[in-house]
Scaffold this motif. Structure first.
Motif, short mmCIF file in Angstrom:
data_model
loop_
_atom_site.label_atom_id
_atom_site.label_comp_id
_atom_site.label_asym_id
_atom_site.label_seq_id
_atom_site.Cartn_x
_atom_site.Cartn_y
_atom_site.Cartn_z
N GLU A 224 2.63 -2.57 -8.43
CA GLU A 224 1.72 -1.98 -8.61
C GLU A 224 0.68 -1.68 -8.10
O GLU A 224 0.67 0.20 -8.37
CB GLU A 224 1.15 -3.11 -9.64
CG GLU A 224 -0.36 -1.92 -11.05
CD GLU A 224 -1.18 -3.27 -11.46
OE1 GLU A 224 -2.00 -3.00 -12.19
OE2 GLU A 224 -0.82 -4.49 -11.41
N MET A 225 0.48 -1.61 -6.98
CA MET A 225 -0.65 -1.46 -6.61
C MET A 225 -0.04 0.04 -5.42
O MET A 225 0.05 1.29 -5.50
CB MET A 225 -0.61 -1.90 -5.21
CG MET A 225 -1.83 -1.59 -3.59
SD MET A 225 -1.66 -2.76 -2.61
CE MET A 225 -0.30 -2.70 -1.88
N MET A 226 1.73 -0.20 -4.56
CA MET A 226 2.06 0.66 -4.60
C MET A 226 2.76 1.75 -5.61
O MET A 226 2.77 3.36 -5.24
CB MET A 226 4.02 0.23 -4.28
CG MET A 226 3.67 -0.30 -3.20
SD MET A 226 5.20 -1.02 -2.14
CE MET A 226 4.82 -1.55 -0.61
N SER A 227 2.95 1.41 -6.63
CA SER A 227 2.90 2.59 -7.90
C SER A 227 2.08 3.72 -8.38
O SER A 227 2.15 4.60 -8.75
CB SER A 227 3.44 2.46 -9.06
OG SER A 227 4.91 0.95 -9.06
N ASN A 228 0.77 2.91 -7.96
CA ASN A 228 -0.58 4.00 -8.50
C ASN A 228 -0.99 4.64 -6.71
O ASN A 228 -1.49 5.85 -7.35
CB ASN A 228 -2.10 2.61 -8.97
CG ASN A 228 -1.52 2.22 -10.00
OD1 ASN A 228 -1.01 2.49 -11.08
ND2 ASN A 228 -2.35 0.61 -9.99
N MET A 229 -0.19 4.74 -6.04
CA MET A 229 0.06 5.37 -4.91
C MET A 229 0.53 6.25 -5.40
O MET A 229 0.57 7.76 -4.75
CB MET A 229 0.11 4.87 -3.74
CG MET A 229 -1.28 3.95 -3.53
SD MET A 229 -0.87 2.64 -2.03
CE MET A 229 -0.56 4.14 -0.58
N VAL A 230 2.13 7.01 -6.56
CA VAL A 230 2.40 7.93 -6.40
C VAL A 230 2.83 8.23 -7.68
O VAL A 230 2.59 7.66 -8.74
CB VAL A 230 3.76 6.68 -5.79
CG1 VAL A 230 5.20 8.02 -6.61
CG2 VAL A 230 4.51 6.18 -5.05
#
Length: 254
Positions: free
Chosen positions: A209-215
């Motif tokens: 979720e953290m990574m996805s929110n950066m994309v």
């Protein structure tokens, strides 16, 4: 136009193909009909991956250590004894080392540069006879170097040798592309963002979720994303693309 996007019947070699991004690439290539060799240090991992992927096509384990020039030449010699031509070389094997600037070691620097950059050049050099045998005006041979978004922008980690190696790999791909274009061999780099791998562990939902929110695309990469891009570069549709660095990161560099 028939077969414009096809790689069926082509022969491919993927370094670091036993796991992570390399496995994702191999999975797609095998499913699309390419006879695919996967290279890595650990025989057991390679054999297990080759056995699993062979359920949808042909995948062959080719153990080898690419961290030295001699190791890369040994892999090339083994491949040449089995195959007269190589349509697609995917230079994916790599490693990362990070440490604070005050304690960053020479060993950490050299090990990353040797595998992520030096081995790419010398393995490509060693496989040129097979690439040339596959290349023609009607059907190019392709070299695809797996770089990184870390070679395009500076991330949070102190991984100085990794940043340097990937940026250099992108630039070196252009140099190889310019030299080999007249021989019907294309050379391109892909700069992936977040994909599941040993370098980007996604073992917890909160990390995903953290990574996805950066994309901007709001997700991490899939096998279809990376494998599909590699397959495209090996297809007739991409025969006029060479020397490119393709960001594959869902808009992170914007």
């Amino acid at each position: 136009m028939s077969g414009l996007l096809s790689i069926d019947g082509k022969t491919a070699l993927v370094t670091g193909g036993g796991s992570g991004i390399g496995r994702m690439i191999a999975e797609v290539l095998v499913a699309q009909g390419a006879r695919t060799y996967i290279v890595g240090r650990t025989r057991a991992t390679l054999d297990a991956t080759a056995a699993e992927l062979s359920s949808s096509g042909t995948c062959i384990a080719l153990p080898g250590d690419l961290s030295t020039v001699e190791g890369g030449r040994a892999v090339a010699a083994t491949f040449a004894a089995m195959e007269p031509r190589l349509d697609l070389l995917v230079n994916n094997a790599g490693s990362m080392y990070d440490a604070p600037i005050d304690s960053f070691t020479e060993e950490g620097w050299d090990s990353v540069i040797d595998l992520n950059l030096k081995s790419v050049f010398f393995l490509t050099q060693a496989l040129l006879p097979q690439l040339r045998a596959a290349a023609s005006a009607q059907a190019h041979a392709a070299v695809v170097n797996i770089g990184s978004i870390g070679g395009l922008r500076i991330g949070p980690k102190e991984n100085y040798s990794y940043q340097a190696a990937k940026a250099a790999l992108h630039h070196m791909s252009g140099g190889l592309a310019k030299r080999l274009a007249a021989e019907h061999i294309t050379v391109n780099a892909i700069a992936p963002g977040f994909f599941p791998s040993a370098l980007t562990p996604v073992d917890k939902p909160e990390i995903v979720e953290m990574m996805s929110n950066m994309v901007p695309r709001k997700r991490i990469g899939t096998p279809e994303d990376i494998g599909g891009t590699v397959a495209f570069l090996a297809s007739r549709a991409a025969s006029f693309i060479t020397g490119a660095v393709i960001p594959l990161e869902g808009g992170m560099a914007l």
